[in-house]
Design a protein around this motif. Structure first.
Motif, PDB file in Angstrom:
ATOM      1  N   LEU A 194       0.823  -1.205   0.000  1.00  0.00           N
ATOM      2  CA  LEU A 194       0.000   0.000   0.000  1.00  0.00           C
ATOM      3  C   LEU A 194       0.859   1.257   0.000  1.00  0.00           C
ATOM      4  O   LEU A 194       2.063   1.219   0.278  1.00  0.00           O
ATOM      5  CB  LEU A 194      -0.919   0.005   1.220  1.00  0.00           C
ATOM      6  CG  LEU A 194      -2.045  -1.033   1.225  1.00  0.00           C
ATOM      7  CD1 LEU A 194      -2.831  -0.927   2.525  1.00  0.00           C
ATOM      8  CD2 LEU A 194      -2.976  -0.861   0.024  1.00  0.00           C
ATOM      9  N   GLY A 195       0.221   2.394  -0.297  1.00  0.00           N
ATOM     10  CA  GLY A 195       0.913   3.669  -0.367  1.00  0.00           C
ATOM     11  C   GLY A 195       1.624   4.049   0.913  1.00  0.00           C
ATOM     12  O   GLY A 195       1.058   3.921   2.005  1.00  0.00           O
ATOM     13  N   LEU A 196       2.853   4.518   0.776  1.00  0.00           N
ATOM     14  CA  LEU A 196       3.731   4.936   1.869  1.00  0.00           C
ATOM     15  C   LEU A 196       4.181   3.772   2.734  1.00  0.00           C
ATOM     16  O   LEU A 196       4.770   3.969   3.788  1.00  0.00           O
ATOM     17  CB  LEU A 196       3.053   6.014   2.728  1.00  0.00           C
ATOM     18  CG  LEU A 196       2.567   7.253   1.959  1.00  0.00           C
ATOM     19  CD1 LEU A 196       1.883   8.240   2.900  1.00  0.00           C
ATOM     20  CD2 LEU A 196       3.718   7.921   1.224  1.00  0.00           C
ATOM     21  N   GLU A 197       3.927   2.535   2.245  1.00  0.00           N
ATOM     22  CA  GLU A 197       4.406   1.322   2.913  1.00  0.00           C
ATOM     23  C   GLU A 197       5.206   0.446   1.949  1.00  0.00           C
ATOM     24  O   GLU A 197       5.415  -0.736   2.208  1.00  0.00           O
ATOM     25  CB  GLU A 197       3.218   0.529   3.463  1.00  0.00           C
ATOM     26  CG  GLU A 197       2.393   1.278   4.499  1.00  0.00           C
ATOM     27  CD  GLU A 197       1.167   0.510   4.955  1.00  0.00           C
ATOM     28  OE1 GLU A 197       1.031  -0.681   4.575  1.00  0.00           O
ATOM     29  OE2 GLU A 197       0.337   1.081   5.680  1.00  0.00           O
ATOM     30  N   GLU A 198       5.706   1.029   0.864  1.00  0.00           N
ATOM     31  CA  GLU A 198       6.346   0.242  -0.191  1.00  0.00           C
ATOM     32  C   GLU A 198       7.816  -0.050   0.129  1.00  0.00           C
ATOM     33  O   GLU A 198       8.709   0.211  -0.680  1.00  0.00           O
ATOM     34  CB  GLU A 198       6.257   0.978  -1.542  1.00  0.00           C
ATOM     35  CG  GLU A 198       4.855   1.415  -1.922  1.00  0.00           C
ATOM     36  CD  GLU A 198       4.545   2.839  -1.502  1.00  0.00           C
ATOM     37  OE1 GLU A 198       3.687   3.464  -2.127  1.00  0.00           O
ATOM     38  OE2 GLU A 198       5.170   3.314  -0.537  1.00  0.00           O
ATOM     39  N   HIS A 199       8.080  -0.622   1.266  1.00  0.00           N
ATOM     40  CA  HIS A 199       9.458  -0.838   1.710  1.00  0.00           C
ATOM     41  C   HIS A 199      10.164  -1.883   0.834  1.00  0.00           C
ATOM     42  O   HIS A 199      11.306  -1.672   0.405  1.00  0.00           O
ATOM     43  CB  HIS A 199       9.480  -1.268   3.176  1.00  0.00           C
ATOM     44  CG  HIS A 199       8.856  -0.265   4.099  1.00  0.00           C
ATOM     45  ND1 HIS A 199       9.461   0.940   4.395  1.00  0.00           N
ATOM     46  CD2 HIS A 199       7.670  -0.268   4.760  1.00  0.00           C
ATOM     47  CE1 HIS A 199       8.683   1.635   5.219  1.00  0.00           C
ATOM     48  NE2 HIS A 199       7.593   0.926   5.445  1.00  0.00           N
ATOM     49  N   ARG A 200       9.505  -3.002   0.567  1.00  0.00           N
ATOM     50  CA  ARG A 200      10.121  -4.032  -0.265  1.00  0.00           C
ATOM     51  C   ARG A 200      10.310  -3.522  -1.692  1.00  0.00           C
ATOM     52  O   ARG A 200      11.384  -3.696  -2.285  1.00  0.00           O
ATOM     53  CB  ARG A 200       9.259  -5.291  -0.270  1.00  0.00           C
ATOM     54  CG  ARG A 200       9.855  -6.435  -1.095  1.00  0.00           C
ATOM     55  CD  ARG A 200       8.919  -7.643  -1.131  1.00  0.00           C
ATOM     56  NE  ARG A 200       9.551  -8.767  -1.808  1.00  0.00           N
ATOM     57  CZ  ARG A 200       9.549  -8.952  -3.125  1.00  0.00           C
ATOM     58  NH1 ARG A 200       8.948  -8.062  -3.918  1.00  0.00           N
ATOM     59  NH2 ARG A 200      10.135 -10.014  -3.657  1.00  0.00           N
ATOM     60  N   THR A 201       9.268  -2.903  -2.240  1.00  0.00           N
ATOM     61  CA  THR A 201       9.345  -2.384  -3.607  1.00  0.00           C
ATOM     62  C   THR A 201      10.463  -1.355  -3.737  1.00  0.00           C
ATOM     63  O   THR A 201      11.266  -1.412  -4.675  1.00  0.00           O
ATOM     64  CB  THR A 201       8.004  -1.750  -4.006  1.00  0.00           C
ATOM     65  OG1 THR A 201       6.959  -2.717  -3.856  1.00  0.00           O
ATOM     66  CG2 THR A 201       8.042  -1.255  -5.435  1.00  0.00           C
ATOM     67  N   ALA A 202      10.519  -0.430  -2.789  1.00  0.00           N
ATOM     68  CA  ALA A 202      11.561   0.602  -2.823  1.00  0.00           C
ATOM     69  C   ALA A 202      12.949  -0.030  -2.714  1.00  0.00           C
ATOM     70  O   ALA A 202      13.902   0.430  -3.357  1.00  0.00           O
ATOM     71  CB  ALA A 202      11.349   1.601  -1.690  1.00  0.00           C
ATOM     72  N   GLY A 203      13.064  -1.092  -1.915  1.00  0.00           N
ATOM     73  CA  GLY A 203      14.342  -1.777  -1.784  1.00  0.00           C
ATOM     74  C   GLY A 203      14.785  -2.412  -3.086  1.00  0.00           C
ATOM     75  O   GLY A 203      15.967  -2.344  -3.462  1.00  0.00           O
ATOM     76  N   ILE A 204      13.848  -3.026  -3.801  1.00  0.00           N
ATOM     77  CA  ILE A 204      14.178  -3.629  -5.096  1.00  0.00           C
ATOM     78  C   ILE A 204      14.597  -2.552  -6.088  1.00  0.00           C
ATOM     79  O   ILE A 204      15.596  -2.702  -6.809  1.00  0.00           O
ATOM     80  CB  ILE A 204      12.970  -4.423  -5.629  1.00  0.00           C
ATOM     81  CG1 ILE A 204      12.759  -5.680  -4.780  1.00  0.00           C
ATOM     82  CG2 ILE A 204      13.167  -4.790  -7.097  1.00  0.00           C
ATOM     83  CD1 ILE A 204      11.478  -6.424  -5.098  1.00  0.00           C
ATOM     84  N   VAL A 205      13.844  -1.462  -6.136  1.00  0.00           N
ATOM     85  CA  VAL A 205      14.187  -0.355  -7.037  1.00  0.00           C
ATOM     86  C   VAL A 205      15.583   0.174  -6.734  1.00  0.00           C
ATOM     87  O   VAL A 205      16.419   0.330  -7.640  1.00  0.00           O
ATOM     88  CB  VAL A 205      13.141   0.770  -6.911  1.00  0.00           C
ATOM     89  CG1 VAL A 205      13.644   2.050  -7.582  1.00  0.00           C
ATOM     90  CG2 VAL A 205      11.813   0.339  -7.507  1.00  0.00           C
ATOM     91  N   ALA A 206      15.860   0.434  -5.468  1.00  0.00           N
ATOM     92  CA  ALA A 206      17.165   0.978  -5.076  1.00  0.00           C
ATOM     93  C   ALA A 206      18.288   0.002  -5.413  1.00  0.00           C
ATOM     94  O   ALA A 206      19.362   0.406  -5.891  1.00  0.00           O
ATOM     95  CB  ALA A 206      17.163   1.311  -3.590  1.00  0.00           C
ATOM     96  N   ASP A 207      18.056  -1.277  -5.158  1.00  0.00           N
ATOM     97  CA  ASP A 207      19.095  -2.277  -5.439  1.00  0.00           C
ATOM     98  C   ASP A 207      19.381  -2.379  -6.934  1.00  0.00           C
ATOM     99  O   ASP A 207      20.553  -2.496  -7.344  1.00  0.00           O
ATOM    100  CB  ASP A 207      18.668  -3.644  -4.898  1.00  0.00           C
ATOM    101  CG  ASP A 207      18.698  -3.713  -3.382  1.00  0.00           C
ATOM    102  OD1 ASP A 207      19.290  -2.816  -2.755  1.00  0.00           O
ATOM    103  OD2 ASP A 207      18.120  -4.675  -2.816  1.00  0.00           O
TER     104      ASP A 207
END
Length: 389
Positions: A27-40
């Motif tokens: 959900l919005g503002l909880e995208e910790h896994r998604t953001a981690g994949i993007v950053a990696d």
């Protein structure tokens, strides 16, 4: 190798990224896994990475040459609180959550463009890859802006993209000016006086007031705005009481307003408040309005719209680009970024399939090479390398 050829050659890799994101929605503002994949992924490709912007947003910065120009490309990352009704192997693994709007595909297209540009460096200047959280009505764009997005990563222009089911794959649609509506949510709380259902004369019935309001509010657009001012007001929910024989003390109405002009939005808000207050008082009740602007109108800058459309025409041919697409009542919080920096927002053909926000929606992977290549070519055309480079 052209950008489109690159995307086609690496299609399996990009599809795998998209399917993984689809299977693990957040959900919005909880995208910790998604953001981690993007950053990696950005780090793996040699792109400078900044995390935690607007809570879970990510910005990748890629520089090439000595050019002073800069361009921002933005994709959204969040999913929706819906139960998926697809049977694909990569269907959501989280009950009650799914990527029902294609943000998994938007993220993948921007990642694909980032990889291509990181490998080719076929531009002169700076590209900011903006991966935004919380587009679905929870303020992700504003959160990034409040966190200094455009001060920390200045852009001469900003560009975004959304898939569009029903438009054939390999086609694009865009328009200058207002392209998507601004959107607001509202709640009206009606306070009356409860009583036994058998003795309504002892009550000030808020449910009765709500019924009259539902009818009256439909006249705000039809009887107060000229036909040229396109707007929609919809009552979408009503609550009041929890027993068959009790008239409650309070009732509430909720809904949404959509229009293409901020002044019209203000006018509708004022009419909502006036109508609710006066009708409630006529019954001896009180009404209060909570009106929240969630999305500004999405307004495309004419110059950048032309540049975007020209790039799309180069990619797929002029016949496959609608430069004067109809404005839509859907909303997009990229609008808040476009209020700060000029740019444009385009629709990429998604082919046949369920519409966004439907439990059987699924982003069409055939769209990815086209969207990613458009982003890449837009950078190459906007920040061209000099011949001697």
């Amino acid at each position: 190798m052209s950008a489109f050829d690159f995307m086609t050659r690496h299609r399996a890799e990009f599809d795998a990224i998209r399917h993984d994101l689809h299977a693990h929605p957040e959900l919005g503002l909880e995208e910790h896994r998604t953001a981690g994949i993007v950053a990696d992924k950005l780090t793996e490709w040699g792109i400078e990475v900044h995390r935690g912007i607007g809570r879970t947003g990510v910005v990748g910065v890629l520089r090439s040459g000595n050019g002073a120009g800069s361009i921002g490309l933005r994709a959204d990352m969040d999913a929706l609180p819906m139960q998926e009704d697809n049977t694909v192997s990569y269907r959501s693994t989280k009950p009650g959550l799914m990527h029902a709007c294609g943000h998994d595909g938007h993220t993948t297209m921007l990642l694909a463009a980032a990889r291509y540009l990181a490998e080719t460096r076929s531009f002169d200047g700076t590209v900011n890859f903006i991966f935004q959280p919380g587009e679905e009505g929870v303020g992700g764009a504003l959160a990034m802006l409040e966190d200094g997005l455009l001060e920390r990563f200045p852009c001469d222009a900003l560009f975004g993209m959304h898939n569009r089911p029903g438009l054939p794959v390999g086609q694009f649609a865009i328009r200058p000016g207002a392209a998507m509506a601004g959107g607001a949510f509202f709640d009206i709380t009606i306070k009356g006086k409860g009583a036994h259902g058998a003795r309504p004369e002892d009550s000030i019935d808020p449910v009765l007031v709500a019924g009259h309001l539902i009818t009256a509010l439909q006249t705000i657009v039809s009887r107060n705005l000229p036909h040229s001012d396109v707007a929609v007001l919809s009552i979408t929910k009503m609550t009041g009481g929890d027993a068959y024989n009790i008239i409650p003390d309070t009732a509430t109405l909720g809904g949404t307003v959509r229009c293409f002009d901020s002044a019209i939005m203000t006018r509708i808000r004022d009419l909502l408040e006036r109508t609710a207050t006066n009708i409630a008082e006529g019954f001896g009740a009180r009404a209060s309005l909570d009106f929240r602007l969630i999305f500004a109108p999405t307004v495309n800058d004419p110059v950048h719209t032309t540049a975007y459309a020209d790039t799309a025409a180069e990619l797929v041919g002029e016949a496959n680009v609608d430069r004067h697409a109809e404005a839509v009542m859907g909303s997009e919080d990229f609008s808040f970024m476009l209020e700060k920096t000029p740019g444009a927002y385009i629709l990429a053909g998604g082919g046949q399939g369920a519409a966004p926000h439907h439990p059987r929606y699924n982003f069409n992977d055939e769209t990815t090479p086209y969207g990613a290549a458009l982003y890449a070519r837009l950078v190459e055309r906007s920040l061209p390398r000099m011949a001697h480079d």
